[in-house]
Design an enzyme around this catalytic site. Structure first.
Site, PDB file in Angstrom:
ATOM      1  N   HIS A  24       1.977   4.243  -3.025  1.00 29.78           N
ATOM      2  CA  HIS A  24       1.965   5.704  -2.895  1.00 29.78           C
ATOM      3  C   HIS A  24       3.318   6.284  -3.309  1.00 29.78           C
ATOM      4  O   HIS A  24       3.389   7.247  -4.087  1.00 29.78           O
ATOM      5  CB  HIS A  24       1.703   6.110  -1.442  1.00 29.78           C
ATOM      6  CG  HIS A  24       0.288   5.939  -0.997  1.00 29.78           C
ATOM      7  ND1 HIS A  24      -0.794   6.334  -1.746  1.00 29.78           N
ATOM      8  CD2 HIS A  24      -0.230   5.438   0.163  1.00 29.78           C
ATOM      9  CE1 HIS A  24      -1.913   6.081  -1.096  1.00 29.78           C
ATOM     10  NE2 HIS A  24      -1.595   5.531   0.074  1.00 29.78           N
ATOM     11  N   HIS A  65       0.837  -1.210   0.000  1.00 26.77           N
ATOM     12  CA  HIS A  65       0.000   0.000   0.000  1.00 26.77           C
ATOM     13  C   HIS A  65       0.872   1.260   0.000  1.00 26.77           C
ATOM     14  O   HIS A  65       0.702   2.147  -0.853  1.00 26.77           O
ATOM     15  CB  HIS A  65      -0.913  -0.016   1.230  1.00 26.77           C
ATOM     16  CG  HIS A  65      -1.821   1.165   1.336  1.00 26.77           C
ATOM     17  ND1 HIS A  65      -3.172   1.089   1.074  1.00 26.77           N
ATOM     18  CD2 HIS A  65      -1.589   2.462   1.696  1.00 26.77           C
ATOM     19  CE1 HIS A  65      -3.727   2.275   1.245  1.00 26.77           C
ATOM     20  NE2 HIS A  65      -2.784   3.120   1.636  1.00 26.77           N
ATOM     21  N   GLU A  66       1.791   1.337   0.952  1.00 29.04           N
ATOM     22  CA  GLU A  66       2.624   2.534   1.062  1.00 29.04           C
ATOM     23  C   GLU A  66       3.636   2.627  -0.075  1.00 29.04           C
ATOM     24  O   GLU A  66       3.937   3.725  -0.556  1.00 29.04           O
ATOM     25  CB  GLU A  66       3.338   2.554   2.414  1.00 29.04           C
ATOM     26  CG  GLU A  66       2.400   2.618   3.615  1.00 29.04           C
ATOM     27  CD  GLU A  66       1.465   3.815   3.571  1.00 29.04           C
ATOM     28  OE1 GLU A  66       1.858   4.867   3.037  1.00 29.04           O
ATOM     29  OE2 GLU A  66       0.330   3.692   4.063  1.00 29.04           O
TER      30      GLU A  66
END
Length: 211
Positions: free
Chosen positions: A28, A24-25
């Site tokens: 980003h 997820h990170e």
């Protein structure tokens, strides 16, 4: 399933979180880097090392309480190509989208009949793999829908700000400092709202992917 609390469930969630939060990170960070902002790269966030992405308190909260957070990726909107609000929304949506993709990929093994849907902690054997994969899909979907709630500092707020008129966004900006408090109030005082925004769509998506 998020209310189960036993050793098997804790181990399963730790394994899942190491993957789900990291991807997820990282999504980003990679998206921001692609759009021209070197900040995530300079802060060492373009890595598969989970220690760079996990927030200790947020991880523990997700394991024991069913909601949590990772260490936010710092992004400078001024460095992003294109309209800053639109570019920030693209960076924001990359995280939840990565969790949905992980859930889709994991669902393939259920569709192929390689493992069975196992919502409850098993005693062992093949059902243990089924339980781990069920948790993998479920937690990734929970992370995706939770982060899409349009309340700062969640990803959904950046997506919302890209859609709203600029003058309205300007008036709403001061509320960002109270975003975390609003979110906690929603979780603890209005849990039904969280179920409608997160649990219900996650459950419906889980059923669609597996059955």
């Amino acid at each position: 399933m998020l209310q189960d609390f036993n050793l098997t469930t804790i181990i399963a969630r730790v394994i899942v979180l190491l993957i789900a939060f990291t991807i997820h990170e990282l999504s980003h960070a990679l998206t921001a880097d692609y759009l021209g902002d070197p900040t995530p790269r300079h802060m060492g966030r373009i890595t598969l090392n989970p220690l760079k992405h996990l927030d200790p308190i947020g991880t523990i909260m997700l394991i024991v309480a069913g909601f949590g957070w990772a260490k936010p990726v710092m992004v400078n909107p001024l460095n992003l190509r294109g309209n800053p609000r639109t570019s920030m929304a693209i960076v924001a949506v990359a995280g939840p989208l990565s969790n949905v993709i992980l859930a889709l990929l994991a669902a393939i093994i259920f569709r192929l009949g390689l493992v069975e849907f196992t919502p409850n902690p098993p005693s062992g054997g093949a059902s243990l793999i089924g339980y781990l994969m069920t948790q993998f899909i479920w937690i990734n979907l929970i992370l995706a829908f939770f982060n899409l709630i349009p309340i700062p500092p969640l990803d959904g707020s950046k997506i919302l700000f890209a859609i709203l008129p600029a003058d309205l966004v300007y008036r709403l900006r001061p509320l960002e400092q109270f975003g975390f408090l609003i979110l906690m109030a929603l979780i603890f005082i209005f849990p039904t709202a969280i179920d409608l925004l997160v649990g219900a769509p996650a459950g419906a998506t889980l059923s669609f992917l597996i059955f």
